[in-house]
Scaffold this active site. Structure first.
Site, PDB file in Angstrom:
ATOM      1  N   ALA A 100       0.814  -1.220   0.000  1.00 42.05           N
ATOM      2  CA  ALA A 100       0.000   0.000   0.000  1.00 42.05           C
ATOM      3  C   ALA A 100       0.842   1.261   0.000  1.00 42.05           C
ATOM      4  O   ALA A 100       0.445   2.273  -0.571  1.00 42.05           O
ATOM      5  CB  ALA A 100      -0.928   0.003   1.215  1.00 42.05           C
ATOM      6  N   CYS A 101       1.985   1.217   0.667  1.00 45.13           N
ATOM      7  CA  CYS A 101       2.677   2.482   0.888  1.00 45.13           C
ATOM      8  C   CYS A 101       4.192   2.299   0.879  1.00 45.13           C
ATOM      9  O   CYS A 101       4.714   1.239   1.220  1.00 45.13           O
ATOM     10  CB  CYS A 101       2.237   3.098   2.209  1.00 45.13           C
ATOM     11  SG  CYS A 101       2.245   1.965   3.620  1.00 45.13           S
ATOM     12  N   ASN A 282       3.932   7.222   5.353  1.00 41.71           N
ATOM     13  CA  ASN A 282       3.083   7.066   4.167  1.00 41.71           C
ATOM     14  C   ASN A 282       2.078   8.224   4.091  1.00 41.71           C
ATOM     15  O   ASN A 282       2.048   9.086   4.975  1.00 41.71           O
ATOM     16  CB  ASN A 282       2.383   5.705   4.214  1.00 41.71           C
ATOM     17  CG  ASN A 282       1.327   5.644   5.295  1.00 41.71           C
ATOM     18  OD1 ASN A 282       1.458   6.261   6.350  1.00 41.71           O
ATOM     19  ND2 ASN A 282       0.270   4.919   5.044  1.00 41.71           N
ATOM     20  N   PRO A 283       1.220   8.293   3.052  1.00 43.18           N
ATOM     21  CA  PRO A 283       0.369   9.475   2.868  1.00 43.18           C
ATOM     22  C   PRO A 283      -0.548   9.828   4.025  1.00 43.18           C
ATOM     23  O   PRO A 283      -0.858  11.010   4.220  1.00 43.18           O
ATOM     24  CB  PRO A 283      -0.435   9.122   1.607  1.00 43.18           C
ATOM     25  CG  PRO A 283       0.504   8.293   0.813  1.00 43.18           C
ATOM     26  CD  PRO A 283       1.215   7.449   1.832  1.00 43.18           C
ATOM     27  N   CYS A 284      -1.045   8.865   4.771  1.00 44.40           N
ATOM     28  CA  CYS A 284      -1.952   9.204   5.887  1.00 44.40           C
ATOM     29  C   CYS A 284      -1.279   9.234   7.238  1.00 44.40           C
ATOM     30  O   CYS A 284      -1.948   9.438   8.272  1.00 44.40           O
ATOM     31  CB  CYS A 284      -3.125   8.235   5.906  1.00 44.40           C
ATOM     32  SG  CYS A 284      -4.307   8.581   4.607  1.00 44.40           S
ATOM     33  N   GLU A 286       0.228   6.967   9.210  1.00 47.05           N
ATOM     34  CA  GLU A 286       0.216   5.900  10.219  1.00 47.05           C
ATOM     35  C   GLU A 286       1.360   4.906  10.053  1.00 47.05           C
ATOM     36  O   GLU A 286       1.518   4.018  10.887  1.00 47.05           O
ATOM     37  CB  GLU A 286      -1.125   5.156  10.180  1.00 47.05           C
ATOM     38  CG  GLU A 286      -1.267   4.102   9.102  1.00 47.05           C
ATOM     39  CD  GLU A 286      -1.521   4.676   7.722  1.00 47.05           C
ATOM     40  OE1 GLU A 286      -1.535   3.897   6.751  1.00 47.05           O
ATOM     41  OE2 GLU A 286      -1.707   5.895   7.612  1.00 47.05           O
ATOM     42  N   THR A 436      -9.229   2.592   6.674  1.00 44.95           N
ATOM     43  CA  THR A 436      -9.957   1.436   6.136  1.00 44.95           C
ATOM     44  C   THR A 436     -11.179   1.879   5.343  1.00 44.95           C
ATOM     45  O   THR A 436     -12.180   1.174   5.302  1.00 44.95           O
ATOM     46  CB  THR A 436     -10.406   0.510   7.275  1.00 44.95           C
ATOM     47  OG1 THR A 436     -11.260   1.252   8.172  1.00 44.95           O
ATOM     48  CG2 THR A 436      -9.228  -0.027   8.051  1.00 44.95           C
TER      49      THR A 436
END
Length: 749
Positions: A100-101, A282-284, A286, A436
């Site tokens: 994902a990241c 990563n972009p968010c 976390e 999510t």
């Protein structure tokens, strides 16, 4: 495609209507014409089989691939666990990029900078998001020794990254998303903090300021701190820490950008410090990662771990079921590392050395509802700690078991676990609370560890058809209390909350709280509770009402530091023009006041819904936000071009005047009459419609939406009517990201 054949007896998954839309639009395979040819069953089997086939590499495994594939299939189709989106999209396909990241380094050379741009494009194309630290770049106006020229600074290159991202469509399914971080002691920090003051600037980036312990101590003591040029480590200036912190708070109050991360705290939890320092996430936010590192994420649906009490016993968490899911999920995610085809050899090498996975949770609000525990209570916070400690402990136990079968992660000896003789472990990290958004739609559960955004809301299913969506546990509780009715559900859907519905039982109003019902401190306490037992970090939004003060945000930022969070995202309701779903209480009280002319003008209510429509004009893309009351337009915001330009000013002026007219009772048709047909210097055809000017574009939107059959041109096709660019429904801000609850579109990639 996977070699394991699908069993004839494999049951079809049960999917809700929202999930059906999301899976068809984003996950199921399509032919060259865009037609879906993969069924939902085939999708989940494709993923289960592709990941289970990796088991055949390990002779000491306790599973056979065929048996494990069936267990993975059942795990996903029961919606007890789902992997991150790239795995669902790409497992068992030629693309095969399942992570994902990623985090990429940005070196202080032209070659290094543009290598990062190129590598980011490759990652975005494969379906991943990227994080960067621009802290290594020399500040603006520094001398470049090799050429004798002058450096342009981190922000100028950040804009290049943003433009490159704009051109890449991720795998045909996901728009590129980025995180940009700059250390608070970088000389260009003030320019970076203000980088997104202009609406639409750096639209493909989330920005965060990397705060240090030294800086936070200086804030507390109201002291100055040093600004250090990274290319030579020289002190080139000082700023007052308290003043900088106040500016960060002000920006969070205005728009939520930039966020903050605590770099020293992140690096204290770095499991492999000898491999380097963590500079970005990563972009968010976390998932802190080393340069060229990636992480494979997945989430357990806690709502499925409820054990209903029998024979007078209290209901509780099904710990045995949760343990079973955790162990199977860890095996799944470790196999994902082997199955993934990474876009760069440097990433493949780094991932295989550390084998990081990030197992998280969703459905937390659903579990609390079933247990009848209010989110905003110490009981819930304590339970959050207990649940996450259990998940982390069992995830590490599962990782140890895998290490016994497969060996420890290669850098284990030099890791904090190896030096403390705590292992061996298969994975350097095992837990992350990631967003999510789309996964929770597929699973039909609440997002991450967030409270529910609304108990009930109206979802657009066709151009003019609307469907009331209601949380199933809330609806069941209403029926159990003999309080359910169609009329009540309609009333709740208008406001999303029952906090002021005094005619409902007090226990219902106490338990079934939503994001905006909850005081900000409880959001923060819950984030801290889960962070305490999470290896990486927690994606969570602290929701604030529109009337929240800067002092309250200051307090949240400081408490996030004190509570041990690794970062914090604050979102004040209505702080961005683009926001179209504002929660809070709406009793439809039309307060009225007179302006200086004696005209009656309606006050803006606390709750208002709307849509944003993008219209191509000869002067650029016009973004028209129209907020509604009772199905009628109430206010308008017109945005075009960069802030400060004359075109932007004219658009804003037109929007304000139209809003004043609407709030003063002027009919839509009268506004259309005045604006329609006004010519400009650059008319433009768009979807067979000639848009003559900004006012003509506004008239077109109003006519198309509100005057069908009365003043609509035969060729006046409707544009996207709502904020979501994919399905036209409203976007919600949670887990640090805008998400469409209908189709799964997200601005975070």
């Amino acid at each position: 495609m996977p070699k394991l054949k699908m069993p004839a007896s494999l049951p079809d998954p049960i999917i809700n209507e929202n999930a059906k839309i999301v899976l068809q639009r984003r996950y199921q395979r399509k032919d060259t014409e865009g037609n879906v040819y993969e069924t939902t069953k085939e999708l989940f089997w494709r993923v289960a089989a592709a990941i289970a086939e990796e088991e055949g590499k390990y002779k000491e495994s306790t599973y056979k691939p065929a048996k494990l594939a069936r267990e993975f299939y059942d795990l996903m189709t029961s919606y007890s666990f789902l992997p991150n989106s790239p795995t669902l999209m790409n497992a068992g396909t030629n693309l095969g990029q399942l992570a994902a990241c990623f985090v990429l380094p940005v070196e202080d050379t032209i070659e290094g900078i543009f290598d990062a741009v190129k590598h980011a494009a490759m990652i975005h194309k494969s379906g991943g998001g990227t994080g960067f630290s621009f802290s290594r770049l020399r500040p603006k106006d520094s001398v470049v020794g090799s050429t004798g020229g002058v450096a342009s600074g981190p922000l100028s290159f950040l804009k290049i990254f943003n433009c490159a991202t704009e051109q890449i469509k991720q795998g045909g399914t996901r728009r590129g998303a980025n995180m940009g971080i700059l250390r608070v002691d970088h000389p260009d920090i003030m320019e970076f903090i203000k980088a997104k003051e202009r609406d639409g600037e750096l639209n493909n980036f989330n920005l965060s300021i990397g705060l240090t312990e030294r800086f936070m101590q200086a804030v507390e003591k109201k002291e100055d701190y040093d600004l250090i040029a990274p290319h030579n480590n020289e002190v080139v200036g000082q700023l007052n820490a308290r003043e900088v912190f106040n500016i960060l708070v002000n920006k969070a109050w205005e728009s939520g950008d930039p966020g903050i991360v605590f770099l020293d705290r992140i690096n204290r939890d770095n499991p492999t410090p000898k491999m380097g320092e963590m500079e970005s996430t990563n972009p968010c936010g976390e998932q802190p990662l080393l340069p060229y590192e990636a992480c494979n994420l997945g989430s357990i649906n806690l709502g499925k771990c409820y054990l209903k009490g029998k024979n007078g016993h209290d209901s509780e968490i099904d710990w045995e079921e949760l343990k079973r899911i955790v162990h199977l999920a860890v095996r799944f995610l470790d196999n994902v590392i082997d199955a993934s085809i990474y876009p760069l050899p440097q990433i493949t090498e780094t991932v295989e050395k550390n084998r990081k996975i990030g197992l998280g949770v969703m459905g937390w609000a659903d579990l609390l509802y079933q247990l009848k525990v209010p989110y905003n209570s110490q009981t819930a916070v304590d339970m959050g700690e207990r649940v996450m400690k259990f998940v982390r402990d069992e995830a590490r136990s599962a990782s140890k078991q895998l290490a016994g079968e497969r060996g420890a992660f290669p850098t284990y000896v030099d890791s904090i676990f190896g030096e403390a003789n705590l292992g061996p472990y298969r994975n350097a990290t095992t837990t992350t609370i990631a967003p999510t958004g789309t996964l929770s739609i597929i699973a039909g559960c609440s997002s991450g560890v967030e409270p529910l955004f609304a108990l009930s809301f109206v979802r657009n299913v066709m151009d003019n058809d609307k469907l009331i969506e209601t949380n199933p546990f809330f609806e069941a509780a209403l029926k159990e209390a003999d309080a359910h009715s169609a009329k009540l559900m309609e009333e709740i859907a208008k406001v999303g909350t029952i906090r002021k519905m005094d005619h409902l039982p007090a226990e219902l109003r106490h338990v079934f709280v939503t994001a905006m019902d909850i005081e900000p401190i409880w959001h923060l306490k819950m984030q801290a509770a889960f962070q305490k037992f999470t290896d990486n970090a927690v994606s969570k939004t602290v929701n604030l009402p529109n009337e929240a003060t800067k002092e309250e945000i200051w307090d949240i930022y400081w408490k996030a530091y004190e509570y041990g969070c690794k970062g914090v995202t604050v979102y004040r309701d209505g702080s961005k023009i683009s926001q179209v779903l504002c929660t809070g209480d709406d009793e439809k009280k039309k307060k009225e006041k007179e302006d200086d002319t004696g005209c009656v003008v309606q006050d803006r209510p606390d709750v208002i819904y709307g849509f944003t429509q993008k219209i191509g004009t000869g002067l650029g893309e016009l973004f028209l936000t129209v907020n509604e009351m009772d199905g009628k337009p109430f206010e308008v915001f017109a945005t075009i071009g960069k802030s400060g330009g004359s075109i932007t000013a004219k658009a804003e002026a037109i929007g304000r005047l139209v809003s004043l007219a609407l709030r003063s009772g002027v009919e839509v048709r009268e506004i259309v009459k005045q604006l329609k047909g006004i010519g400009g210097e650059n008319p433009k055809f768009m979807k067979k419609k000639l848009v003559k000017s900004i006012p003509d574009a506004i008239a077109y939107v109003f006519e198309s939406r509100y005057l069908q059959g009365e003043h609509v041109d035969s060729e006046g096709a409707s544009l996207n009517k709502e904020m979501c660019p994919d399905c036209g429904d409203v976007l919600v801000f949670e887990e640090g990201c805008h998400i469409c609850k209908s189709c799964g579109h997200t601005k975070c990639g």
